[in-house]
Design an enzyme around this catalytic site. Structure first.
Site, PDB file in Angstrom:
ATOM      1  N   ASP A  87     -12.904   4.958   9.930  1.00  0.00           N
ATOM      2  CA  ASP A  87     -12.233   5.239   9.016  1.00  0.00           C
ATOM      3  C   ASP A  87     -11.775   6.629   9.065  1.00  0.00           C
ATOM      4  OD1 ASP A  87     -11.243   5.242   6.107  1.00  0.00           O
ATOM      5  OD2 ASP A  87     -12.273   3.525   5.813  1.00  0.00           O
ATOM      6  N   ASP A 201      -2.920   2.679   7.118  1.00  0.00           N
ATOM      7  CA  ASP A 201      -3.310   2.243   5.657  1.00  0.00           C
ATOM      8  C   ASP A 201      -2.573   3.176   4.929  1.00  0.00           C
ATOM      9  OD1 ASP A 201      -4.896   1.455   3.179  1.00  0.00           O
ATOM     10  OD2 ASP A 201      -6.612   2.973   3.883  1.00  0.00           O
ATOM     11  N   GLU A 204       2.240   2.007   1.338  1.00  0.00           N
ATOM     12  CA  GLU A 204       3.046   1.260   0.571  1.00  0.00           C
ATOM     13  C   GLU A 204       4.447   2.101   0.273  1.00  0.00           C
ATOM     14  OE1 GLU A 204      -0.393   1.791   0.023  1.00  0.00           O
ATOM     15  OE2 GLU A 204      -0.777  -0.141   0.310  1.00  0.00           O
ATOM     16  N   ARG A 283      -2.153  -2.471   5.660  1.00  0.00           N
ATOM     17  CA  ARG A 283      -2.435  -2.708   4.274  1.00  0.00           C
ATOM     18  C   ARG A 283      -1.038  -3.318   3.683  1.00  0.00           C
ATOM     19  NH1 ARG A 283      -5.129   1.489   0.151  1.00  0.00           N
ATOM     20  NH2 ARG A 283      -3.097   2.100  -0.081  1.00  0.00           N
ATOM     21  N   ASP A 299      -8.944  -3.324  -0.759  1.00  0.00           N
ATOM     22  CA  ASP A 299     -10.226  -2.974  -1.225  1.00  0.00           C
ATOM     23  C   ASP A 299     -10.816  -3.748  -2.158  1.00  0.00           C
ATOM     24  OD1 ASP A 299      -9.958  -0.792   0.551  1.00  0.00           O
ATOM     25  OD2 ASP A 299      -9.420   0.592  -1.127  1.00  0.00           O
ATOM     26  N   HIS A 357     -16.640  -4.375   6.482  1.00  0.00           N
ATOM     27  CA  HIS A 357     -16.061  -2.704   6.170  1.00  0.00           C
ATOM     28  C   HIS A 357     -16.656  -2.465   4.579  1.00  0.00           C
ATOM     29  CE1 HIS A 357     -12.818   0.027   4.760  1.00  0.00           C
ATOM     30  NE2 HIS A 357     -13.615   0.731   5.676  1.00  0.00           N
TER      31      HIS A 357
END
Length: 603
Positions: A87, A201, A204, A283, A299, A357
């Site tokens: 990460d 990630d 958006e 994502r 998440d 994860h």
């Protein structure tokens, strides 16, 4: 856009504007509707073979050495493990295309060690680029300014928001210049850390402030006549200003495409760098995402409810043409109970994309972190997945070629059986494998439903019919049943050209027949189907218990294929002899004396 189901059989669409094109797919069955849909948006890419292995990650390894210790621990316990991830903590001050020179100084050595063990490595990348480093010290931002790759505010300057590294600029992936800049950054970093795949990630795009550090202008794009029920009540909430300028249009028109365009740039760059099929997990997603990346469900929490709802998420994204999808096994936030993590690993072994994860500050939740009993249960679940790799790989071939789903609801295979319509606690791999997981704590039985036909318990060769209600002990693997023909090939990593012989399993129908197929290639080359570099074999069992195979296409990869044994579930009586290519061979016959069905194993 918001869609509301009113009481009547209708839908109400409310949109902030734009042109709406409606497509109606007539089926006639659910699977055909999905095929027709992906014909429009594009069929999903064939994944690289190791994408289907077991992936492990967490936010909070804190160093490359601690990451390495987990990798070694899984090896010591013989737990299957194809891909290790990091990460954002691997980065230097959370800056993309860097690694922490103090805590992750041995990262290149870790990656080389993974490669030496036929394992792979995936890095996290966020799109936001730090904008506050001294001039000349951070090439991604300096070069991005020079090439003009960042989204621009009303004054024509790079819009500045705030993400993990602090104040950041956002690349405009609608511009091909940005794609080339993204490739150059990845190439330069790959020379230092030879990663194998990307996890994109916060795309958006996500922003810790609303719009920008300077707010957003007051205009019709920022304040349209109608705003959907988004977080914060404004289009700019926790993202960039709607009026920000991109190459192709305003962000108002392109917001939902951001993650898709970043995935396209990432997949293209990996092809150029590695000359292999790209592995990208995103994502954010949008129709046609499956052409460029897979997806994880975000998440989640370490709760039984999240375990259960993950099934719906997996099935839904398969309907969207994104079959490479999974949820964070054991949950991302909070600390899972041991029982929950066992059950989640057993279910997660049947996600198309399988990754454990968890978040920073929580206890480790990889299989080695639990008791010997739990660790062994997780290991057996993962070994089961690995044994089914040839079958799963073939399902992804059909997704790529025909637009089929990999994981699918029962109603897809049994649209005439109304009892299957509301089932969301069971699902299928293809048409042949029925998965019934344990989804509640402290229970000693699991309930389910068998659609019409013969379904054989994979482990006991027991025939199950009608409704299911079966007991188990605390470490039993979830129930799964099969029909038709599939292949098994257990291993600790998925190196598919190892020459390991396959085991063929045939579960016979009521009339004694069965069918199945196998797609095989080198597992990583680009466009193997399109360039005829593959092998495809169809198998069938006739009512007189005669198995035949037909090689419809063959390439040099066929030299790696061999079958050293086969099992037939449902043979009603012991045969006097068994012939393979006219030669008599040894066999064993087992009567389970449970449901008057039997197994014949040929060696």
């Amino acid at each position: 856009m918001s869609v509301f189901p009113p009481p009547a059989p209708a839908l109400t669409w409310r949109t902030i504007g734009g042109i709406l094109d409606f497509y109606v797919f007539l089926g006639p069955d659910p699977g055909s509707v999905v095929e027709q849909y992906v014909d429009v948006i594009g069929r999903p890419a064939m994944p690289i073979y190791w994408a289907l292995g077991y992936h492990l990650c967490r936010w909070g390894y804190n160093s490359s050495d601690s990451t390495w210790e987990v990798v070694k621990s899984l090896r010591n316990y013989g737990i299957p493990h194809d891909t290790q991830w990091n990460d954002i903590d691997y980065m230097d001050q959370f800056k993309d295309f860097t690694f922490d020179p103090t805590n992750f100084d041995s990262l290149p050595d870790l990656v080389r060690d993974l490669h030496a063990h036929n394992q792979t490595y995936v890095i996290m990348l966020d799109p936001a680029i730090s904008s506050t480093q001294p001039k000349g010290s951070y090439w991604p931002f300096d070069e991005g300014l020079k090439r003009g790759v960042f989204m621009k505010d009303a004054e024509g300057k790079p819009l500045i928001g705030k993400v993990w590294p602090g104040q950041t600029a956002f690349p405009d992936f609608s511009d091909e210049v940005t794609h080339e800049w993204w490739f150059d950054n990845l190439r330069k970093f790959h020379e230092k850390v030879p990663f194998d795949g990307l996890w994109i990630d916060m795309n958006e795009p996500s922003n810790f402030v609303d719009g920008s550090m300077n707010g957003c202008p007051t205009n019709s794009l920022e304040n349209p006549p109608y705003t959907p029920g988004v977080l914060g009540g404004f289009l700019r909430s926790k993202t960039v200003c709607a009026s920000v300028q991109q190459k192709q249009s305003t962000h108002y028109n392109l917001h939902s495409l951001y993650g898709l365009m970043e995935a396209k740039a990432s997949a293209s760059a990996l092809k150029r760098i590695l000359s292999k099929r790209p592995f990208v997990i995103s994502r954010s997603s949008f129709p046609s995402q499956g052409l460029y990346s897979g997806h994880w469900l975000g998440d989640n929490r370490s709760q039984w409810k999240d375990l259960y709802t993950s099934i719906t998420g997996i099935l839904t994204f398969n309907l969207f043409g994104i079959p490479l999808v999974g949820a964070d096994i054991c949950g991302f936030s909070e600390e899972p109970q041991e029982e929950l993590c066992v059950r989640w690993t057993q279910l997660g072994a049947f996600y198309p994309f399988t990754r454990n994860h968890n978040t920073v500050g929580m206890k480790p939740q990889d299989p080695t972190a639990f008791s010997p009993l739990a660790r062994e249960a997780m290991k057996q679940a993962l070994l089961l997945r690995y044994s089914l790799f040839p079958f799963l790989y073939t399902l992804f071939h059909h997704a790529h070629l025909h637009g089929h789903t990999v994981a699918r609801p029962l109603m897809f295979e049994f649209p005439g059986d109304v009892k299957t319509y509301g089932i969301d606690k069971q699902f299928l791999w293809g048409r042949s494998l029925l998965v019934t997981p344990v989804l509640e704590p402290g229970v000693d039985f699991v309930g389910g439903y068998f659609p019409p036909g013969l379904w054989f318990d994979y482990f006991t060769v027991r025939l199950d019919i009608n409704k299911m209600k079966k007991s188990f002990n605390s470490v039993d693997i979830l129930f799964f049943h099969l029909r038709g023909i599939l292949f098994a090939a257990p291993n600790l990593t998925l190196w598919i050209s190892s020459g390991q012989p396959l085991h063929l399993v045939s579960a016979l129908s009521d009339d004694g027949s069965a069918s199945g197929d196998l797609f095989w290639d080198d597992g990583e080359s680009l466009d193997t189907y399109e360039t005829n570099q593959y092998t495809y074999i169809v198998f069938s069992v006739s009512q007189v218990l005669t198995m035949t195979s037909q090689v419809l296409h063959s390439s040099q990869e066929a030299s790696f294929l061999s079958v050293d044994s086969t099992s037939f579930y449902g043979v009603p009586e012991k045969p006097s002899r068994v012939l393979v290519n006219t030669r008599e061979v040894p066999f064993t016959y087992r009567d389970n004396q449970v449901k008057m069905r039997f197994m014949l194993q040929v060696h």
